[in-house]
Design a protein around this motif. Sequence first.
Motif, PDB file in Angstrom:
ATOM      1  N   VAL A 223       0.839  -1.198   0.000  1.00  0.00           N
ATOM      2  CA  VAL A 223       0.000   0.000   0.000  1.00  0.00           C
ATOM      3  C   VAL A 223       0.875   1.250   0.000  1.00  0.00           C
ATOM      4  O   VAL A 223       0.638   2.198  -0.762  1.00  0.00           O
ATOM      5  N   GLN A 224       1.885   1.258   0.811  1.00  0.00           N
ATOM      6  CA  GLN A 224       2.786   2.413   0.899  1.00  0.00           C
ATOM      7  C   GLN A 224       3.524   2.632  -0.424  1.00  0.00           C
ATOM      8  O   GLN A 224       3.650   3.767  -0.892  1.00  0.00           O
ATOM      9  N   ILE A 225       4.008   1.584  -1.051  1.00  0.00           N
ATOM     10  CA  ILE A 225       4.742   1.700  -2.313  1.00  0.00           C
ATOM     11  C   ILE A 225       3.820   2.184  -3.433  1.00  0.00           C
ATOM     12  O   ILE A 225       4.173   3.083  -4.192  1.00  0.00           O
ATOM     13  N   VAL A 226       2.627   1.600  -3.536  1.00  0.00           N
ATOM     14  CA  VAL A 226       1.684   2.016  -4.581  1.00  0.00           C
ATOM     15  C   VAL A 226       1.299   3.481  -4.392  1.00  0.00           C
ATOM     16  O   VAL A 226       1.321   4.267  -5.337  1.00  0.00           O
ATOM     17  N   SER A 227       0.981   3.870  -3.184  1.00  0.00           N
ATOM     18  CA  SER A 227       0.607   5.262  -2.911  1.00  0.00           C
ATOM     19  C   SER A 227       1.756   6.217  -3.194  1.00  0.00           C
ATOM     20  O   SER A 227       1.549   7.307  -3.725  1.00  0.00           O
ATOM     21  N   GLY A 228       2.959   5.821  -2.858  1.00  0.00           N
ATOM     22  CA  GLY A 228       4.130   6.656  -3.083  1.00  0.00           C
ATOM     23  C   GLY A 228       4.460   6.863  -4.548  1.00  0.00           C
ATOM     24  O   GLY A 228       5.177   7.779  -4.916  1.00  0.00           O
ATOM     25  N   ARG A 229       3.914   6.011  -5.419  1.00  0.00           N
ATOM     26  CA  ARG A 229       4.131   6.146  -6.855  1.00  0.00           C
ATOM     27  C   ARG A 229       2.901   6.725  -7.539  1.00  0.00           C
ATOM     28  O   ARG A 229       2.652   6.502  -8.716  1.00  0.00           O
ATOM     29  N   LYS A 230       2.112   7.467  -6.777  1.00  0.00           N
ATOM     30  CA  LYS A 230       0.896   8.132  -7.266  1.00  0.00           C
ATOM     31  C   LYS A 230      -0.118   7.135  -7.808  1.00  0.00           C
ATOM     32  O   LYS A 230      -0.857   7.416  -8.745  1.00  0.00           O
ATOM     33  N   GLY A 231      -0.161   5.958  -7.188  1.00  0.00           N
ATOM     34  CA  GLY A 231      -1.102   4.928  -7.593  1.00  0.00           C
ATOM     35  C   GLY A 231      -2.319   4.900  -6.691  1.00  0.00           C
ATOM     36  O   GLY A 231      -2.394   5.616  -5.692  1.00  0.00           O
ATOM     37  N   GLN A 232      -3.267   4.059  -7.057  1.00  0.00           N
ATOM     38  CA  GLN A 232      -4.508   3.922  -6.297  1.00  0.00           C
ATOM     39  C   GLN A 232      -4.823   2.442  -6.141  1.00  0.00           C
ATOM     40  O   GLN A 232      -4.938   1.725  -7.128  1.00  0.00           O
ATOM     41  N   VAL A 233      -4.957   1.989  -4.900  1.00  0.00           N
ATOM     42  CA  VAL A 233      -5.344   0.602  -4.636  1.00  0.00           C
ATOM     43  C   VAL A 233      -6.846   0.503  -4.870  1.00  0.00           C
ATOM     44  O   VAL A 233      -7.629   1.245  -4.274  1.00  0.00           O
ATOM     45  N   LEU A 234      -7.260  -0.401  -5.745  1.00  0.00           N
ATOM     46  CA  LEU A 234      -8.674  -0.567  -6.079  1.00  0.00           C
ATOM     47  C   LEU A 234      -9.362  -1.578  -5.189  1.00  0.00           C
ATOM     48  O   LEU A 234     -10.563  -1.512  -4.990  1.00  0.00           O
ATOM     49  N   GLY A 235      -8.616  -2.523  -4.683  1.00  0.00           N
ATOM     50  CA  GLY A 235      -9.227  -3.544  -3.844  1.00  0.00           C
ATOM     51  C   GLY A 235      -8.198  -4.558  -3.401  1.00  0.00           C
ATOM     52  O   GLY A 235      -7.127  -4.668  -3.971  1.00  0.00           O
ATOM     53  N   VAL A 236      -8.568  -5.292  -2.365  1.00  0.00           N
ATOM     54  CA  VAL A 236      -7.689  -6.322  -1.812  1.00  0.00           C
ATOM     55  C   VAL A 236      -8.547  -7.558  -1.560  1.00  0.00           C
ATOM     56  O   VAL A 236      -9.633  -7.474  -1.007  1.00  0.00           O
ATOM     57  N   ARG A 237      -8.044  -8.690  -1.996  1.00  0.00           N
ATOM     58  CA  ARG A 237      -8.692  -9.975  -1.748  1.00  0.00           C
ATOM     59  C   ARG A 237      -7.755 -10.767  -0.857  1.00  0.00           C
ATOM     60  O   ARG A 237      -6.543 -10.707  -1.025  1.00  0.00           O
ATOM     61  N   LYS A 238      -8.271 -11.512   0.096  1.00  0.00           N
ATOM     62  CA  LYS A 238      -7.408 -12.183   1.065  1.00  0.00           C
ATOM     63  C   LYS A 238      -7.662 -13.688   1.137  1.00  0.00           C
ATOM     64  O   LYS A 238      -8.337 -14.153   2.033  1.00  0.00           O
ATOM     65  N   PRO A 239      -7.086 -14.462   0.201  1.00  0.00           N
ATOM     66  CA  PRO A 239      -7.085 -15.902   0.462  1.00  0.00           C
ATOM     67  C   PRO A 239      -5.966 -16.176   1.478  1.00  0.00           C
ATOM     68  O   PRO A 239      -6.045 -15.682   2.585  1.00  0.00           O
ATOM     69  N   SER A 240      -4.910 -16.838   1.103  1.00  0.00           N
ATOM     70  CA  SER A 240      -3.785 -17.015   2.029  1.00  0.00           C
ATOM     71  C   SER A 240      -2.767 -15.895   1.847  1.00  0.00           C
ATOM     72  O   SER A 240      -1.963 -15.639   2.717  1.00  0.00           O
ATOM     73  N   TRP A 241      -2.788 -15.246   0.684  1.00  0.00           N
ATOM     74  CA  TRP A 241      -1.952 -14.076   0.403  1.00  0.00           C
ATOM     75  C   TRP A 241      -2.882 -12.907   0.158  1.00  0.00           C
ATOM     76  O   TRP A 241      -4.041 -13.103  -0.200  1.00  0.00           O
ATOM     77  N   ASP A 242      -2.391 -11.693   0.313  1.00  0.00           N
ATOM     78  CA  ASP A 242      -3.168 -10.529  -0.096  1.00  0.00           C
ATOM     79  C   ASP A 242      -2.999 -10.340  -1.597  1.00  0.00           C
ATOM     80  O   ASP A 242      -1.894 -10.439  -2.119  1.00  0.00           O
ATOM     81  N   VAL A 243      -4.084 -10.099  -2.282  1.00  0.00           N
ATOM     82  CA  VAL A 243      -4.070  -9.854  -3.719  1.00  0.00           C
ATOM     83  C   VAL A 243      -4.592  -8.439  -3.940  1.00  0.00           C
ATOM     84  O   VAL A 243      -5.747  -8.140  -3.658  1.00  0.00           O
ATOM     85  N   PHE A 244      -3.721  -7.554  -4.400  1.00  0.00           N
ATOM     86  CA  PHE A 244      -4.056  -6.153  -4.611  1.00  0.00           C
ATOM     87  C   PHE A 244      -4.333  -5.891  -6.073  1.00  0.00           C
ATOM     88  O   PHE A 244      -3.592  -6.342  -6.940  1.00  0.00           O
ATOM     89  N   ARG A 245      -5.380  -5.128  -6.348  1.00  0.00           N
ATOM     90  CA  ARG A 245      -5.592  -4.543  -7.666  1.00  0.00           C
ATOM     91  C   ARG A 245      -5.316  -3.065  -7.525  1.00  0.00           C
ATOM     92  O   ARG A 245      -5.791  -2.435  -6.584  1.00  0.00           O
ATOM     93  N   ALA A 246      -4.554  -2.499  -8.445  1.00  0.00           N
ATOM     94  CA  ALA A 246      -4.170  -1.095  -8.319  1.00  0.00           C
ATOM     95  C   ALA A 246      -4.032  -0.445  -9.686  1.00  0.00           C
ATOM     96  O   ALA A 246      -3.751  -1.116 -10.679  1.00  0.00           O
TER      97      ALA A 246
END
Length: 75
Positions: A21-44
């Motif tokens: 989240v910090q890296i995506v935000s720092g690159r002027k990105g936007q996290v669209l959603g997070v899915r949580k099976p055993s790993w976090d899956v980010f769409r950005a």
Amino acid sequence: MLQSIMQVVIEVPLVFAGDVVQIVSGRKGQVLGVRKPSWDVFRALLPKHSEEALAQAIGSSARGTAQFYHYESMR
């Protein structure tokens, strides 16, 4: 001037989710959603020019365990 935008999907172990989240935000990105099976899956959304730097930063932060499996140019 409009920048090219890409949509990415990033998989990381749960312990590195905050870093992503910090890296995506720092690159002027936007996290669209997070899915949580055993790993976090980010769409950005991110500016296209940050693609290479993003992969390096997240790979380094997640100690090589992050996976990128989808890049889609939005514009």
